[in-house]
Design a protein around this motif. Structure first.
Motif, PDB file in Angstrom:
ATOM      1  N   TRP A 359       0.838  -1.202   0.000  1.00 58.60           N
ATOM      2  CA  TRP A 359       0.000   0.000   0.000  1.00 58.60           C
ATOM      3  C   TRP A 359       0.865   1.242   0.000  1.00 58.60           C
ATOM      4  O   TRP A 359       1.916   1.301   0.613  1.00 58.60           O
ATOM      5  N   ALA A 360       0.437   2.185  -0.760  1.00 55.70           N
ATOM      6  CA  ALA A 360       1.020   3.518  -0.786  1.00 55.70           C
ATOM      7  C   ALA A 360      -0.143   4.483  -0.619  1.00 55.70           C
ATOM      8  O   ALA A 360      -1.301   4.078  -0.558  1.00 55.70           O
ATOM      9  N   HIS A 361       0.169   5.750  -0.528  1.00 53.92           N
ATOM     10  CA  HIS A 361      -0.902   6.720  -0.364  1.00 53.92           C
ATOM     11  C   HIS A 361      -1.797   6.692  -1.597  1.00 53.92           C
ATOM     12  O   HIS A 361      -1.346   6.896  -2.722  1.00 53.92           O
ATOM     13  N   HIS A 362      -3.068   6.361  -1.384  1.00 53.17           N
ATOM     14  CA  HIS A 362      -4.103   6.352  -2.417  1.00 53.17           C
ATOM     15  C   HIS A 362      -3.958   5.195  -3.406  1.00 53.17           C
ATOM     16  O   HIS A 362      -4.525   5.252  -4.488  1.00 53.17           O
ATOM     17  N   GLU A 363      -3.251   4.137  -3.050  1.00 49.56           N
ATOM     18  CA  GLU A 363      -3.203   2.968  -3.936  1.00 49.56           C
ATOM     19  C   GLU A 363      -2.942   1.704  -3.128  1.00 49.56           C
ATOM     20  O   GLU A 363      -2.076   1.672  -2.258  1.00 49.56           O
ATOM     21  N   LEU A 364      -3.701   0.666  -3.434  1.00 55.12           N
ATOM     22  CA  LEU A 364      -3.552  -0.642  -2.811  1.00 55.12           C
ATOM     23  C   LEU A 364      -3.266  -1.668  -3.899  1.00 55.12           C
ATOM     24  O   LEU A 364      -3.846  -1.613  -4.979  1.00 55.12           O
ATOM     25  N   THR A 365      -2.378  -2.617  -3.607  1.00 53.07           N
ATOM     26  CA  THR A 365      -2.051  -3.664  -4.568  1.00 53.07           C
ATOM     27  C   THR A 365      -1.963  -5.001  -3.853  1.00 53.07           C
ATOM     28  O   THR A 365      -1.268  -5.133  -2.848  1.00 53.07           O
ATOM     29  N   LEU A 380      -3.232 -13.723  -9.367  1.00 47.92           N
ATOM     30  CA  LEU A 380      -4.217 -12.671  -9.124  1.00 47.92           C
ATOM     31  C   LEU A 380      -3.499 -11.374  -8.814  1.00 47.92           C
ATOM     32  O   LEU A 380      -2.610 -11.330  -7.959  1.00 47.92           O
ATOM     33  N   GLN A 381      -3.872 -10.332  -9.528  1.00 42.58           N
ATOM     34  CA  GLN A 381      -3.370  -8.978  -9.270  1.00 42.58           C
ATOM     35  C   GLN A 381      -4.572  -8.047  -9.160  1.00 42.58           C
ATOM     36  O   GLN A 381      -5.381  -7.951 -10.084  1.00 42.58           O
ATOM     37  N   VAL A 382      -4.686  -7.393  -8.013  1.00 43.32           N
ATOM     38  CA  VAL A 382      -5.758  -6.425  -7.803  1.00 43.32           C
ATOM     39  C   VAL A 382      -5.110  -5.107  -7.411  1.00 43.32           C
ATOM     40  O   VAL A 382      -4.419  -5.024  -6.382  1.00 43.32           O
ATOM     41  N   ARG A 383      -5.321  -4.097  -8.217  1.00 41.13           N
ATOM     42  CA  ARG A 383      -4.770  -2.766  -7.929  1.00 41.13           C
ATOM     43  C   ARG A 383      -5.920  -1.777  -7.856  1.00 41.13           C
ATOM     44  O   ARG A 383      -6.714  -1.662  -8.790  1.00 41.13           O
ATOM     45  N   ALA A 384      -5.999  -1.082  -6.728  1.00 39.86           N
ATOM     46  CA  ALA A 384      -7.116  -0.168  -6.509  1.00 39.86           C
ATOM     47  C   ALA A 384      -6.593   1.210  -6.136  1.00 39.86           C
ATOM     48  O   ALA A 384      -5.799   1.345  -5.202  1.00 39.86           O
ATOM     49  N   SER A 385      -7.010   2.201  -6.881  1.00 36.65           N
ATOM     50  CA  SER A 385      -6.764   3.583  -6.480  1.00 36.65           C
ATOM     51  C   SER A 385      -7.942   4.020  -5.619  1.00 36.65           C
ATOM     52  O   SER A 385      -9.072   3.588  -5.829  1.00 36.65           O
ATOM     53  N   MET A 386      -7.671   4.875  -4.645  1.00 33.50           N
ATOM     54  CA  MET A 386      -8.731   5.199  -3.682  1.00 33.50           C
ATOM     55  C   MET A 386      -8.649   6.650  -3.270  1.00 33.50           C
ATOM     56  O   MET A 386      -7.578   7.257  -3.235  1.00 33.50           O
ATOM     57  N   LEU A 387      -9.784   7.213  -2.955  1.00 35.63           N
ATOM     58  CA  LEU A 387      -9.837   8.572  -2.435  1.00 35.63           C
ATOM     59  C   LEU A 387      -9.465   8.595  -0.960  1.00 35.63           C
ATOM     60  O   LEU A 387      -8.792   9.502  -0.483  1.00 35.63           O
ATOM     61  N   THR A 408       4.246 -17.907   1.959  1.00 37.88           N
ATOM     62  CA  THR A 408       5.030 -16.672   2.047  1.00 37.88           C
ATOM     63  C   THR A 408       4.091 -15.476   2.017  1.00 37.88           C
ATOM     64  O   THR A 408       3.241 -15.364   1.136  1.00 37.88           O
ATOM     65  N   LEU A 409       4.257 -14.577   2.985  1.00 37.57           N
ATOM     66  CA  LEU A 409       3.497 -13.328   3.034  1.00 37.57           C
ATOM     67  C   LEU A 409       4.466 -12.160   3.015  1.00 37.57           C
ATOM     68  O   LEU A 409       5.402 -12.104   3.827  1.00 37.57           O
ATOM     69  N   VAL A 410       4.255 -11.241   2.086  1.00 44.26           N
ATOM     70  CA  VAL A 410       5.053 -10.013   1.991  1.00 44.26           C
ATOM     71  C   VAL A 410       4.119  -8.843   2.263  1.00 44.26           C
ATOM     72  O   VAL A 410       3.103  -8.680   1.581  1.00 44.26           O
ATOM     73  N   VAL A 411       4.458  -8.040   3.258  1.00 44.36           N
ATOM     74  CA  VAL A 411       3.667  -6.869   3.616  1.00 44.36           C
ATOM     75  C   VAL A 411       4.556  -5.645   3.443  1.00 44.36           C
ATOM     76  O   VAL A 411       5.597  -5.524   4.097  1.00 44.36           O
ATOM     77  N   CYS A 412       4.172  -4.744   2.554  1.00 42.93           N
ATOM     78  CA  CYS A 412       5.002  -3.581   2.233  1.00 42.93           C
ATOM     79  C   CYS A 412       4.174  -2.314   2.393  1.00 42.93           C
ATOM     80  O   CYS A 412       3.168  -2.117   1.702  1.00 42.93           O
ATOM     81  N   GLY A 413       4.597  -1.450   3.321  1.00 36.52           N
ATOM     82  CA  GLY A 413       3.889  -0.197   3.559  1.00 36.52           C
ATOM     83  C   GLY A 413       4.545   0.967   2.858  1.00 36.52           C
ATOM     84  O   GLY A 413       5.373   0.811   1.963  1.00 36.52           O
ATOM     85  N   SER A 414       4.213   2.163   3.286  1.00 38.38           N
ATOM     86  CA  SER A 414       4.704   3.371   2.633  1.00 38.38           C
ATOM     87  C   SER A 414       5.601   4.192   3.541  1.00 38.38           C
ATOM     88  O   SER A 414       5.848   5.368   3.284  1.00 38.38           O
ATOM     89  N   PHE A 415       6.119   3.574   4.626  1.00 42.33           N
ATOM     90  CA  PHE A 415       6.979   4.300   5.569  1.00 42.33           C
ATOM     91  C   PHE A 415       8.355   4.510   4.956  1.00 42.33           C
ATOM     92  O   PHE A 415       8.905   3.649   4.273  1.00 42.33           O
ATOM     93  N   SER A 416       8.938   5.675   5.211  1.00 38.45           N
ATOM     94  CA  SER A 416      10.336   5.939   4.855  1.00 38.45           C
ATOM     95  C   SER A 416      10.875   6.962   5.840  1.00 38.45           C
ATOM     96  O   SER A 416      10.122   7.691   6.485  1.00 38.45           O
ATOM     97  N   ARG A 417      12.192   6.989   5.963  1.00 38.51           N
ATOM     98  CA  ARG A 417      12.786   7.932   6.924  1.00 38.51           C
ATOM     99  C   ARG A 417      12.636   9.374   6.465  1.00 38.51           C
ATOM    100  O   ARG A 417      12.619  10.292   7.261  1.00 38.51           O
ATOM    101  N   ARG A 418      12.545   9.576   5.164  1.00 39.69           N
ATOM    102  CA  ARG A 418      12.322  10.928   4.656  1.00 39.69           C
ATOM    103  C   ARG A 418      10.881  11.356   4.878  1.00 39.69           C
ATOM    104  O   ARG A 418      10.582  12.518   5.099  1.00 39.69           O
TER     105      ARG A 418
END
Length: 543
Positions: A359-365, A380-387, A408-418
């Motif tokens: 997930w990133a801001h305003h998008e889920l995959t 299966l690929q599901v990509r959703a843009s969201m308000l 195997t589960l991969v969970v990737c968020g939108s955190f960064s040090r910047r």
């Protein structure tokens, strides 16, 4: 001394002609006649010189290394060049390189079977040079095509194998398409695109969907691509279509299902455009036993969730879904959740081994793969843009797939040090996820916030009524900053999950997780419990 005008002119020379004329030394008619004759002689000389130069260049080209190749091989090379070109410019250029190449190209009718020209003379030339071979025709213009061009192509429509038409909406494409379907028995590929209406145009947009004609024509048609126009026909019975792409103007649900039901050999299906959710979907199901690729790019998402249950798909199908979520909508609007114990009509969503949530801001995959270590082609690929910038609870569990075999589960968020802000995944959501993955062996967490990691560790340490993911062997964390609560929860989990306690957790990896000096005692306890610990490629050994 000769008294003939031409002799007198010749003796004077071309430089003195103007002076002689100015002083009336010769009659004007004599001057004109002699000048014409002299110009003709010089032009003939120039022409002969050009021919001699061309002959010398031909001899030069004949001894060039490339022309030592057999004509058949050169013709094959020309065919590769033509196949990789979007138009006919490259083939025309080939015929102007040298006389040898031109002769070879003109003696190969197969090179002239792909026509992507608009000018009538060019079209007729290609038609003549292609002899009686099947044609591949591409007509694309933002203006009405020239009448002579259309007449030339129509005269040979009976031998057209592939036809691509992209023309403005002012032409009645729907009518043309229906006539084409009846006039082209050899047609294998049909692409019809109605170009957008130019800005400022006052053309009325007729969006009414006329019912397609039903007939037993186009028996060889394999590929049908429609953009911005109605479905022109429905096969009378089972047809040979293997590829269907519908864009911008989708047929009503009943007609769409009728079309799919009559395509038993269908391998690729692409749907791009808005679903009419006001139409009532039929409760019947359509089996597509040979479908390899399903791509849906549409809105509203409820249309996707209504359409998908109508399909019975084989294990080999790869599904790609692109949708837009409005405020208050979540993943359940796109695909209904799978309820364990119930029948899942899509075999391709069973037995999957790897699940990836990004997930990133305003998008889920969401990506789900058949192999534990597979990365390239998801089942299966599901990509959703969201308000709504928050990934809803539906994204972290109750997925539309059978998760009983996920390893195997991969969970990737939108955190960064910047940009150290990320929406925390609560402990309740972690509980929902982990309880849904009984066969999980590898958990990889990337760019997650400290709060999200803390909540994971607290849930990971929970034992009541029984620990989730009892077979977990590998835990990996990338690009994050674990806090004190994380280490506390992790150490508590090791009391029941480490090899020393009879558990399966045997390996932990931390990559780019910042300074770990303050947690040295925690890492040492991890190693002492029998877990292999890797930090930035270095293994931490027992002290």
């Amino acid at each position: 001394m000769s008294t003939k005008p031409e002799d007198r002119l010749t003796s004077l020379g071309a430089v003195n002609l103007r002076s002689s004329l100015a002083h009336n030394l010769l009659p004007q008619e004599d001057v004109r006649e002699v000048v014409r004759r002299e110009v003709g002689i010089r032009r003939s000389t120039i022409k002969n010189l050009h021919e001699q130069i061309a002959e010398l260049q031909t001899i030069h080209n004949l001894v060039a290394p490339v022309n030592n190749l057999p004509p058949e091989l050169l013709s094959m090379t020309f065919a590769y060049v033509e196949a990789g070109s979007t138009g006919n410019k490259d083939l025309i250029t080939i015929t102007h390189v040298c006389r040898h190449w031109r002769d070879i190209a003109l003696q190969a009718p197969v090179l002239w079977t792909r026509i992507a020209l608009k000018h009538p003379e060019g079209v007729r030339t290609f038609l003549d040079r292609s002899k009686a071979l099947p044609l591949t025709v591409s007509l694309s213009t933002d203006q009405l095509p020239i009448v002579a061009t259309v007449r030339s192509l129509t005269a040979e429509i009976h031998r057209t194998r592939s036809l691509k038409v992209c023309i403005p909406p002012s032409l009645a494409l729907d009518v043309v398409a229906k006539k084409l379907m009846k006039a082209t028995p050899q047609l294998e590929e049909l692409w019809i695109e109605k170009l957008p209406t130019p800005r400022g145009s006052r053309l009325a947009q007729n969006v009414s969907l006329e019912p397609p004609m039903v007939f037993d024509g186009a028996p060889l048609l394999r590929s049908l691509v429609l953009r911005g126009m109605n479905l022109p026909y429905l096969p009378l019975g089972p047809c040979a279509l293997t590829n269907i792409s519908l864009e911008d103007l989708l047929p009503p649900p009943a007609i769409l299902l009728d079309l799919l039901d009559r395509c038993p050999s269908l391998e690729r299906l692409r749907i791009h455009g808005p679903f009419n959710v006001e139409e009532i979907w039929s409760a019947r199901s359509v089996r597509l036993s040979h479908l390899k690729t399903l791509e849906i790019h549409t809105f509203p998402p409820v249309g996707i969730a209504t359409f998908l249950p109508s399909l019975i798909l084989p294990k080999e199908t790869n599904i790609s879904i692109f949708a837009s979520l409005d405020l208050g909508e979540n993943f359940s609007e796109i695909m209904p959740p799978y309820v364990p114990g119930h029948v899942l009509p899509m075999e391709c969503l069973k037995g999957l081994k790897r699940l990836q949530l990004v997930w990133a801001h305003h998008e889920l995959t969401l990506h789900a793969y058949r192999g534990q270590d597979e990365f390239h082609t998801p089942a299966l690929q599901v990509r959703a843009s969201m308000l709504d910038p928050r990934p809803g609870a539906r994204f972290f569990g109750d997925w539309p797939i059978d998760t009983a075999h996920i390893e195997t589960l991969v969970v990737c968020g939108s955190f960064s040090r910047r940009h150290p802000y990320d929406f925390a995944t609560s402990r309740e959501r972690w509980a929902n996820m982990l309880q849904s993955l009984p066969a999980l062996r590898t958990l990889r967490m990337m760019t997650l916030s400290s709060q999200t990691l803390d909540d994971f560790a607290m849930e990971f340490a929970c034992r009541a009524p029984q620990p989730a993911c009892p077979h977990l062997e590998v835990l990996e964390i990338f690009d994050a900053t674990p806090g004190t609560n994380f280490w506390t929860g992790l150490l508590a989990a090791l009391t029941s999950r480490s090899p020393g306690a009879g558990g399966c957790l045997s390996r932990m990896e931390f990559w780019n997780v910042g300074q770990l000096k303050s947690t040295t005692w925690s890492m040492q306890e991890i190693v002492n419990s029998g877990v292999k610990l890797i930090v930035n490629e270095s293994e931490i050994m027992m002290s």
